[in-house]
Design a protein around this motif. Structure first.
Motif, PDB file in Angstrom:
ATOM      1  N   ALA A 213       0.806  -1.217   0.000  1.00 44.92           N
ATOM      2  CA  ALA A 213       0.000   0.000   0.000  1.00 44.92           C
ATOM      3  C   ALA A 213       0.842   1.272   0.000  1.00 44.92           C
ATOM      4  CB  ALA A 213      -0.920  -0.003   1.222  1.00 44.92           C
ATOM      5  N   ALA A 214       2.137   1.144   0.194  1.00 47.51           N
ATOM      6  CA  ALA A 214       2.997   2.324   0.303  1.00 47.51           C
ATOM      7  C   ALA A 214       3.362   2.885  -1.067  1.00 47.51           C
ATOM      8  CB  ALA A 214       4.265   1.958   1.076  1.00 47.51           C
ATOM      9  N   GLU A 215       3.829   4.134  -1.049  1.00 49.53           N
ATOM     10  CA  GLU A 215       4.314   4.777  -2.274  1.00 49.53           C
ATOM     11  C   GLU A 215       5.734   5.300  -2.130  1.00 49.53           C
ATOM     12  OE1 GLU A 215       1.599   7.733  -3.626  1.00 49.53           O
ATOM     13  OE2 GLU A 215      -0.056   6.311  -3.903  1.00 49.53           O
ATOM     14  N   ARG A 216       6.168   5.542  -0.891  1.00 49.23           N
ATOM     15  CA  ARG A 216       7.522   6.062  -0.662  1.00 49.23           C
ATOM     16  C   ARG A 216       8.139   5.370   0.568  1.00 49.23           C
ATOM     17  NH1 ARG A 216       4.120   9.940  -1.048  1.00 49.23           N
ATOM     18  NH2 ARG A 216       4.313  10.479   1.170  1.00 49.23           N
ATOM     19  N   PRO A 217       8.227   4.049   0.579  1.00 54.08           N
ATOM     20  CA  PRO A 217       8.764   3.355   1.754  1.00 54.08           C
ATOM     21  C   PRO A 217      10.290   3.422   1.806  1.00 54.08           C
ATOM     22  CG  PRO A 217       8.265   1.756   0.068  1.00 54.08           C
ATOM     23  CD  PRO A 217       7.825   3.095  -0.476  1.00 54.08           C
ATOM     24  N   VAL A 218      10.837   3.287   3.010  1.00 52.71           N
ATOM     25  CA  VAL A 218      12.284   3.185   3.205  1.00 52.71           C
ATOM     26  C   VAL A 218      12.549   2.160   4.302  1.00 52.71           C
ATOM     27  CG1 VAL A 218      12.718   5.587   2.513  1.00 52.71           C
ATOM     28  CG2 VAL A 218      12.399   5.033   4.939  1.00 52.71           C
ATOM     29  N   ALA A 219      13.751   1.604   4.288  1.00 46.88           N
ATOM     30  CA  ALA A 219      14.199   0.709   5.360  1.00 46.88           C
ATOM     31  C   ALA A 219      15.432   1.313   6.010  1.00 46.88           C
ATOM     32  CB  ALA A 219      14.511  -0.673   4.820  1.00 46.88           C
ATOM     33  N   ILE A 220      15.541   1.162   7.336  1.00 45.26           N
ATOM     34  CA  ILE A 220      16.716   1.608   8.093  1.00 45.26           C
ATOM     35  C   ILE A 220      17.224   0.406   8.886  1.00 45.26           C
ATOM     36  CG2 ILE A 220      17.599   3.175   9.854  1.00 45.26           C
ATOM     37  CD1 ILE A 220      15.248   5.058   9.182  1.00 45.26           C
ATOM     38  N   LEU A 221      18.496   0.062   8.686  1.00 43.57           N
ATOM     39  CA  LEU A 221      19.092  -1.103   9.339  1.00 43.57           C
ATOM     40  C   LEU A 221      20.076  -0.655  10.412  1.00 43.57           C
ATOM     41  CD1 LEU A 221      19.868  -3.273   6.170  1.00 43.57           C
ATOM     42  CD2 LEU A 221      17.688  -2.960   7.378  1.00 43.57           C
ATOM     43  N   GLY A 222      20.047  -1.327  11.564  1.00 46.14           N
ATOM     44  CA  GLY A 222      20.976  -0.974  12.632  1.00 46.14           C
ATOM     45  C   GLY A 222      21.096  -2.082  13.646  1.00 46.14           C
ATOM     46  N   GLY A 223      21.731  -1.749  14.765  1.00 44.92           N
ATOM     47  CA  GLY A 223      21.844  -2.680  15.871  1.00 44.92           C
ATOM     48  C   GLY A 223      22.794  -3.832  15.621  1.00 44.92           C
ATOM     49  N   SER A 224      22.623  -4.891  16.395  1.00 47.74           N
ATOM     50  CA  SER A 224      23.480  -6.072  16.307  1.00 47.74           C
ATOM     51  C   SER A 224      22.606  -7.303  16.055  1.00 47.74           C
ATOM     52  CB  SER A 224      24.302  -6.227  17.595  1.00 47.74           C
ATOM     53  OG  SER A 224      23.474  -6.294  18.735  1.00 47.74           O
ATOM     54  N   ARG A 225      23.202  -8.486  16.217  1.00 50.27           N
ATOM     55  CA  ARG A 225      22.558  -9.786  15.953  1.00 50.27           C
ATOM     56  C   ARG A 225      22.288  -9.995  14.464  1.00 50.27           C
ATOM     57  NH1 ARG A 225      18.886 -12.321  20.585  1.00 50.27           N
ATOM     58  NH2 ARG A 225      19.538 -14.107  19.311  1.00 50.27           N
ATOM     59  N   TRP A 226      23.139  -9.399  13.634  1.00 48.17           N
ATOM     60  CA  TRP A 226      23.125  -9.666  12.201  1.00 48.17           C
ATOM     61  C   TRP A 226      24.154 -10.749  11.900  1.00 48.17           C
ATOM     62  CZ3 TRP A 226      19.987  -7.258   8.489  1.00 48.17           C
ATOM     63  CH2 TRP A 226      19.199  -6.204   8.967  1.00 48.17           C
ATOM     64  N   SER A 227      24.222 -11.165  10.642  1.00 47.57           N
ATOM     65  CA  SER A 227      25.193 -12.150  10.171  1.00 47.57           C
ATOM     66  C   SER A 227      25.355 -11.972   8.675  1.00 47.57           C
ATOM     67  CB  SER A 227      24.725 -13.578  10.472  1.00 47.57           C
ATOM     68  OG  SER A 227      23.538 -13.869   9.734  1.00 47.57           O
ATOM     69  N   ASP A 228      26.339 -12.671   8.104  1.00 46.54           N
ATOM     70  CA  ASP A 228      26.498 -12.655   6.640  1.00 46.54           C
ATOM     71  C   ASP A 228      25.201 -13.069   5.959  1.00 46.54           C
ATOM     72  OD1 ASP A 228      29.264 -11.918   6.057  1.00 46.54           O
ATOM     73  OD2 ASP A 228      29.814 -13.755   7.077  1.00 46.54           O
ATOM     74  N   ALA A 229      24.596 -14.142   6.460  1.00 48.65           N
ATOM     75  CA  ALA A 229      23.379 -14.654   5.836  1.00 48.65           C
ATOM     76  C   ALA A 229      22.238 -13.647   5.946  1.00 48.65           C
ATOM     77  CB  ALA A 229      22.979 -15.981   6.483  1.00 48.65           C
ATOM     78  N   ALA A 230      22.116 -12.986   7.104  1.00 50.15           N
ATOM     79  CA  ALA A 230      21.043 -12.009   7.284  1.00 50.15           C
ATOM     80  C   ALA A 230      21.205 -10.834   6.333  1.00 50.15           C
ATOM     81  CB  ALA A 230      21.009 -11.531   8.730  1.00 50.15           C
ATOM     82  N   VAL A 231      22.436 -10.383   6.151  1.00 47.70           N
ATOM     83  CA  VAL A 231      22.688  -9.280   5.209  1.00 47.70           C
ATOM     84  C   VAL A 231      22.309  -9.700   3.796  1.00 47.70           C
ATOM     85  CG1 VAL A 231      24.510  -7.877   4.158  1.00 47.70           C
ATOM     86  CG2 VAL A 231      24.431  -8.175   6.648  1.00 47.70           C
ATOM     87  N   ARG A 232      22.672 -10.915   3.410  1.00 43.36           N
ATOM     88  CA  ARG A 232      22.310 -11.406   2.071  1.00 43.36           C
ATOM     89  C   ARG A 232      20.796 -11.527   1.924  1.00 43.36           C
ATOM     90  NH1 ARG A 232      26.610 -14.972   3.102  1.00 43.36           N
ATOM     91  NH2 ARG A 232      25.127 -16.655   3.534  1.00 43.36           N
ATOM     92  N   ASP A 233      20.136 -12.039   2.957  1.00 45.29           N
ATOM     93  CA  ASP A 233      18.680 -12.204   2.895  1.00 45.29           C
ATOM     94  C   ASP A 233      17.979 -10.856   2.757  1.00 45.29           C
ATOM     95  OD1 ASP A 233      18.900 -14.941   3.107  1.00 45.29           O
ATOM     96  OD2 ASP A 233      18.536 -14.993   5.273  1.00 45.29           O
ATOM     97  N   PHE A 234      18.436  -9.873   3.539  1.00 47.52           N
ATOM     98  CA  PHE A 234      17.771  -8.575   3.446  1.00 47.52           C
ATOM     99  C   PHE A 234      18.063  -7.913   2.101  1.00 47.52           C
ATOM    100  CE2 PHE A 234      16.430  -4.313   4.123  1.00 47.52           C
ATOM    101  CZ  PHE A 234      15.369  -4.431   5.009  1.00 47.52           C
ATOM    102  N   ARG A 235      19.244  -8.114   1.592  1.00 46.68           N
ATOM    103  CA  ARG A 235      19.551  -7.550   0.276  1.00 46.68           C
ATOM    104  C   ARG A 235      18.641  -8.149  -0.795  1.00 46.68           C
ATOM    105  NH1 ARG A 235      25.426  -7.681  -2.920  1.00 46.68           N
ATOM    106  NH2 ARG A 235      24.793  -6.241  -4.596  1.00 46.68           N
ATOM    107  N   ALA A 236      18.405  -9.450  -0.739  1.00 44.36           N
ATOM    108  CA  ALA A 236      17.513 -10.092  -1.716  1.00 44.36           C
ATOM    109  C   ALA A 236      16.099  -9.539  -1.598  1.00 44.36           C
ATOM    110  CB  ALA A 236      17.523 -11.603  -1.513  1.00 44.36           C
TER     111      ALA A 236
END
Length: 572
Positions: A213-236
């Motif tokens: 339903a959005a027209e101008r959405p954005v994502a902001i990433l921060g904090g910890s508990r990330w990993s290589d796999a999580a970064v790849r998943d979010f990029r996809a």
């Protein structure tokens, strides 16, 4: 990175033999997967040092407890596993406080073991005695004193779980010296395993509906508990939805700058066009971060308590959801689990914000291009950054402390690899060099570059000796403008022309590096930098490139004279 869970059928070893408290403690560290630790030795934990003598743990002996804690914190930040630090009581513990505070504000798993006076002397203000719960209670997730050696397995296991669960952070464990020499029978614990909190199917469906339903959405990433796999998943996910992505303050490693969806970072001196685009958005997806003072631009980017933009907040700690910002949707999940679940979301129709995403990308590329940057003086940092981008590996680990000098890294180095950035969101000076030592001890094959200012470097410059002692060929790019530059900048803005307590008389940092047994270079002109860097990389030694900057070059786009003039014109 999440440790491998212990097999469910495994049982802790039987308590068959007598062991000292120090030996039991070291055995627990090995059991929980610790392979490295950092320390400044002290008589208060001699029994632990003795147990480490035969243990398969690499011990890094540091020159000051603050540096030791920062090295351990850096490894916690890179791996997601608790960094381990040992310091002695009293002055040793208080020296380590800066590293503990960094771990607190940066949400980094860290366990600091602190020597304590003998139990019979407690409460008498014995030599170097401190009440560690009182000293560290506001900056650690948990503070505990182990008074019974039989409880070492229990309490150390709990420390690993507390440091890594929910919002990660530091744990401080006090060790009375006589407890460490007690010989007792005690069964070992099981290795710790981090529990991931997963988002529910209904929550993910609701998120997909909000995006659609959005027209101008954005994502902001921060904090910890990330990993290589999580970064790849979010990029996809971002690619599938053509979603503009921004990173929080000093968290650029969470999304590759090379990706067409990346729009920059919410740091100090952020791109004004980036801020305007977030303010104009109609959906903000905040994942992992808290949007604290710096990334929120002094708590003015989003309204508190109810943002004008619909906010979907994803966080591993339920206590952070709704703490400052009331989201339209709160998702209690770790970044790793949430990013994995995003794979099931696919847009059912072409998104409507293609132009919005393309404009965000174009704004970032223009803002982060060092080529047009010109500063006063013969050493042009824009060209230095261009050269670093041309010759360094993409996975180079960049480390920095606090100061205006860090802008050169944050704005102009394109982070493209997870676990390639070590920088304190707490703004703690002196962090870069210890962090670089911690990174190089962890991954000696990776290239490590430390950016420091002259005031920043000498906060923990003695740890250059640690780098030499362990043969760690990191490179320090030391920007010397003869002052505490950030404070001088604020001073000129608030009290123009009234310089006070910000000027520095510095050593010859080339000679400093050589005196420690490292490699040193003096860089005064732009054309000096490339050959100096090449010699440093070829030396195989820890190196300092002493870069002399014009004092007027206070930021990439501003001068002291300009700041002073603007303040005077405003009547300050």
């Amino acid at each position: 990175m999440t440790p491998t869970p212990h097999p469910a059928s495994a049982q802790p070893p039987a308590a068959a033999v007598l062991r000292t408290g120090g030996r039991i403690l070291v055995d627990q560290l090995i059991l929980h997967g610790v392979r490295q630790l950092f320390c400044v030795p002290g008589e208060s934990y001699l029994a632990v040092l003795d147990a480490l003598h035969d243990a398969e743990i690499a011990v890094t002996v540091c020159r000051q407890e603050g540096g030791a804690a920062m090295m351990a914190e850096a490894q916690g930040k890179l791996t997601g596993r608790p960094g381990i630090c040992f310091v002695t009581r009293g002055p040793g513990a208080t020296n380590a406080a800066a590293g503990i505070h960094i771990a607190h504000q940066d949400s980094t798993p860290l366990i600091v073991f602190v020597g304590q006076v003998a139990r019979g002397a407690l409460g008498r203000e014995a030599f170097q005695e401190l009440d560690y719960s009182a000293v560290f209670g506001t900056m650690a997730k948990w503070v505990v004193q182990i008074d019974d050696a039989r409880r070492v397995p229990e309490l150390v296991s709990r420390a690993f779980h507390v440091a890594t669960s929910g919002r990660p952070g530091p744990v401080v464990i006090a060790l009375p010296e006589d407890m460490l020499t007690d010989a007792v029978q005690a069964a070992d614990a099981l290795p710790y395993a981090v529990a991931e909190t997963h988002p529910g199917a209904d929550a993910m469906r609701a998120l997909a509906e909000r995006l659609a339903a959005a027209e101008r959405p954005v994502a902001i990433l921060g904090g910890s508990r990330w990993s290589d796999a999580a970064v790849r998943d979010f990029r996809a996910f971002a690619e599938a939805w053509s979603l503009p992505v921004y990173c929080s303050f000093r968290r650029q490693m969470l999304f590759p700058a090379s990706d067409a969806r990346y729009g920059g970072d919410l740091g100090l001196g952020a791109n004004p066009k980036l801020l305007a685009r977030i303010r104009a958005s109609d959906l903000v997806l905040l994942v992992g971060g808290r949007l604290s003072e710096v990334p929120s631009q002094g708590y003015e980017l989003l309204d508190i308590p109810v943002p004008a933009q619909p906010l979907v907040h994803v966080h591993a700690d339920a206590d952070e959801l709704g703490r400052l910002y009331r989201p339209v949707q709160a998702i209690h999940a770790t970044p790793q689990a949430f990013a994995a679940a995003l794979g099931a979301l696919r847009p059912q129709a072409p998104v409507r914000w293609a132009a919005h995403a393309a404009e965000a990308r174009a704004e970032y590329l223009a803002w982060s291009d060092p080529a047009p940057i010109r500063i006063p003086g013969p050493l042009q940092m824009g060209e230095v950054m261009q050269h670093l981008r041309a010759v360094l590996p993409a996975d180079t680990i960049f480390c920095n402390g606090a100061g205006n000098f860090a802008t050169w890294v944050h704005r102009f180095w394109p982070f493209t690899t997870y676990a390639s950035q070590l920088a304190p969101t707490s703004g703690s000076m002196g962090y870069g060099l210890p962090a670089g030592v911690g990174a190089k001890r962890l991954w000696p094959q990776r290239e490590v570059v430390v950016f420091s200012g002259d005031g920043d470097f000498l906060m923990h410059g003695q740890e250059f000796a640690t780098a030499v002692q362990y043969g760690l060929p990191l490179i320090v790019v030391l920007l010397d403008n003869g002052m505490y530059g950030t404070i001088r900048m604020h001073q000129e803005r608030e009290y123009p022309g009234r310089v006070s307590a910000t000027q520095l008389k510095n050593p010859d940092f080339k000679a400093y590096a050589q005196a420690f047994g490292g490699h040193g270079e003096r860089v005064e002109r732009t054309e000096d930098f490339a050959p100096a860097l090449a010699r440093a990389r070829a030396s195989g030694l820890p190196s300092v490139l002493h870069c002399l900057l014009d004092a007027e070059a206070i930021t990439p786009t501003g001068t002291l004279a300009g700041i002073r003039g603007a303040a005077q014109a405003a009547g300050r």
